[in-house]
Motif scaffolding. Sequence first.
Motif, short mmCIF file in Angstrom:
data_model
loop_
_atom_site.label_atom_id
_atom_site.label_comp_id
_atom_site.label_asym_id
_atom_site.label_seq_id
_atom_site.Cartn_x
_atom_site.Cartn_y
_atom_site.Cartn_z
N ASP A 63 7.66 2.68 -1.59
CA ASP A 63 7.58 1.36 -2.23
C ASP A 63 8.54 0.37 -1.57
O ASP A 63 9.59 0.75 -1.04
CB ASP A 63 7.91 1.47 -3.71
N ILE A 64 8.16 -0.91 -1.63
CA ILE A 64 9.02 -1.99 -1.16
C ILE A 64 9.18 -2.98 -2.31
O ILE A 64 8.19 -3.56 -2.77
CB ILE A 64 8.45 -2.68 0.08
N MET A 65 10.43 -3.18 -2.77
CA MET A 65 10.71 -4.03 -3.91
C MET A 65 11.71 -5.12 -3.52
O MET A 65 12.77 -4.83 -2.97
CB MET A 65 11.32 -3.21 -5.06
N THR A 66 11.35 -6.39 -3.80
CA THR A 66 12.26 -7.50 -3.56
C THR A 66 12.21 -8.44 -4.76
O THR A 66 11.23 -8.45 -5.52
CB THR A 66 11.86 -8.31 -2.31
N THR A 67 13.27 -9.23 -4.91
CA THR A 67 13.22 -10.30 -5.91
C THR A 67 12.56 -11.54 -5.32
O THR A 67 11.87 -12.28 -6.02
CB THR A 67 14.62 -10.65 -6.41
N GLY A 68 12.75 -11.77 -4.03
CA GLY A 68 12.18 -12.92 -3.36
C GLY A 68 11.00 -12.55 -2.48
O GLY A 68 10.30 -11.56 -2.71
N ASP A 69 10.81 -13.33 -1.43
CA ASP A 69 9.61 -13.22 -0.61
C ASP A 69 9.59 -11.96 0.26
O ASP A 69 10.64 -11.47 0.69
CB ASP A 69 9.49 -14.44 0.30
N GLN A 70 8.38 -11.52 0.52
CA GLN A 70 8.12 -10.50 1.55
C GLN A 70 7.16 -11.11 2.56
O GLN A 70 6.09 -11.61 2.19
CB GLN A 70 7.52 -9.23 0.97
N SER A 71 7.53 -11.04 3.84
CA SER A 71 6.70 -11.62 4.89
C SER A 71 6.57 -10.61 6.04
O SER A 71 7.57 -10.16 6.59
CB SER A 71 7.31 -12.93 5.41
N PHE A 72 5.33 -10.27 6.37
CA PHE A 72 5.06 -9.29 7.42
C PHE A 72 4.20 -9.95 8.50
O PHE A 72 3.03 -10.25 8.28
CB PHE A 72 4.32 -8.07 6.85
N GLU A 73 4.80 -10.17 9.65
CA GLU A 73 4.05 -10.69 10.80
C GLU A 73 3.38 -9.55 11.55
O GLU A 73 2.38 -9.75 12.24
CB GLU A 73 5.01 -11.45 11.71
N THR A 74 3.92 -8.34 11.42
CA THR A 74 3.44 -7.18 12.16
C THR A 74 2.29 -6.49 11.45
O THR A 74 2.11 -6.64 10.24
CB THR A 74 4.58 -6.16 12.32
N PRO A 75 1.51 -5.68 12.19
CA PRO A 75 0.57 -4.77 11.51
C PRO A 75 1.34 -3.78 10.64
O PRO A 75 2.48 -3.41 10.95
CB PRO A 75 -0.13 -4.06 12.68
N ILE A 76 0.70 -3.35 9.55
CA ILE A 76 1.30 -2.38 8.63
C ILE A 76 0.43 -1.13 8.60
O ILE A 76 -0.80 -1.22 8.54
CB ILE A 76 1.43 -2.95 7.21
N ILE A 77 1.09 0.04 8.66
CA ILE A 77 0.40 1.32 8.47
C ILE A 77 1.08 2.04 7.32
O ILE A 77 2.30 2.25 7.34
CB ILE A 77 0.45 2.19 9.73
N THR A 78 0.32 2.39 6.27
CA THR A 78 0.89 3.15 5.16
C THR A 78 0.89 4.64 5.51
O THR A 78 -0.01 5.13 6.17
CB THR A 78 0.12 2.93 3.85
N ASN A 79 1.91 5.35 5.04
CA ASN A 79 2.03 6.78 5.36
C ASN A 79 2.74 7.49 4.21
O ASN A 79 3.80 8.07 4.37
CB ASN A 79 2.80 6.97 6.66
N ALA A 80 2.12 7.43 3.01
CA ALA A 80 2.74 7.96 1.81
C ALA A 80 2.09 9.25 1.32
O ALA A 80 2.27 9.65 0.17
CB ALA A 80 2.72 6.92 0.70
N GLY A 81 1.29 9.90 2.16
CA GLY A 81 0.73 11.19 1.81
C GLY A 81 -0.28 11.15 0.68
O GLY A 81 -0.35 12.07 -0.14
N GLY A 82 -1.08 10.09 0.61
CA GLY A 82 -2.08 9.99 -0.44
C GLY A 82 -1.57 9.42 -1.75
O GLY A 82 -2.27 9.47 -2.76
N SER A 83 -0.40 8.83 -1.74
CA SER A 83 0.19 8.25 -2.95
C SER A 83 -0.11 6.76 -3.05
O SER A 83 -0.79 6.19 -2.20
CB SER A 83 1.71 8.48 -2.96
N VAL A 84 0.43 6.13 -4.10
CA VAL A 84 0.34 4.69 -4.26
C VAL A 84 1.56 4.04 -3.62
O VAL A 84 2.70 4.41 -3.91
CB VAL A 84 0.26 4.29 -5.74
N VAL A 85 1.33 3.11 -2.71
CA VAL A 85 2.41 2.32 -2.12
C VAL A 85 2.47 0.99 -2.86
O VAL A 85 1.51 0.21 -2.85
CB VAL A 85 2.16 2.08 -0.62
N ASN A 86 3.60 0.73 -3.54
CA ASN A 86 3.80 -0.50 -4.30
C ASN A 86 4.62 -1.47 -3.47
O ASN A 86 5.72 -1.15 -3.01
CB ASN A 86 4.54 -0.22 -5.61
N MET A 87 4.09 -2.68 -3.29
CA MET A 87 4.84 -3.74 -2.61
C MET A 87 4.96 -4.88 -3.61
O MET A 87 3.96 -5.55 -3.93
CB MET A 87 4.12 -4.16 -1.33
#
Length: 276
Positions: free
Chosen positions: A91-115
Amino acid sequence: FAGTNSGTGVITLAATISGGGQEYSEPVTLAGDTTLMSLDGIDFLFPVDGAGNLSLDASADGVRFLASVGSNVPLASLTITGNVRTLVSGDIMTTGDQSFETPIITNAGGSVVNMVSSAGTLAFGSTIDNGATPADTLLTDSDGETTFGGAIGGANPLASLDVNPAEDLLIANDITVLGDINLTISDFGNLTIQSPAVLTSGNLNSVNLNIADNIDIQVGSTINTSTLNVIADPPVTDSDPGTGSTILVNGTINATNVTNVTGGDDSDTISITPQS
């Protein structure tokens, strides 16, 4: 700086660090704003926490989060620039902004990824793909706007996608998942699906649009699904109470089972333009 940090303690960061490869093999705490720049890669093997702003740029090998970010103490914000992939394993948790310019690949083993941004926005400028077996589910939640600029699941589909901004949601590219696509605006905001975006759910699954204000499925966009559920229902906190919502369906809808379109308690406008 180039090298590996290892041991049995906690790494505390509040600085600008640049140079070669960076590997953080202990938990990281942000004591203040931190900028990390690498000509190679930046790897976090353990959780990253702390109420600072974190900015990352890795030229050759990208960024790898092998544990959660902000799960214990949310970051103030997270910004990742560059054109090499970011690997997200928790999971990725912030109070403010999240900005991703790059490609993202999830790798959580079949789980839920919370952003999750509890008081800011989410901006995804590039692609998002699954990298796990079985496939991961992606859940995003923001107090402000959410924008998807790149394709989701184009190279390797996610199990499902749940998007929950409080304000506007912009879909500017394709979404492909194995299960359901759920887009929900909980406060007041508009959904825009731009041309030529194509949303595709699993063969027996659904696309669910539950939007607090207006919905604009633009000409040139497409939704491929078994069941399409479209609901526009302004809450009490709507910025224009009493005026209702506008649902514009000008794209192509390929629903093999059924399409349900529902307004709320106000005087809603529903406009559906058949595509030849």
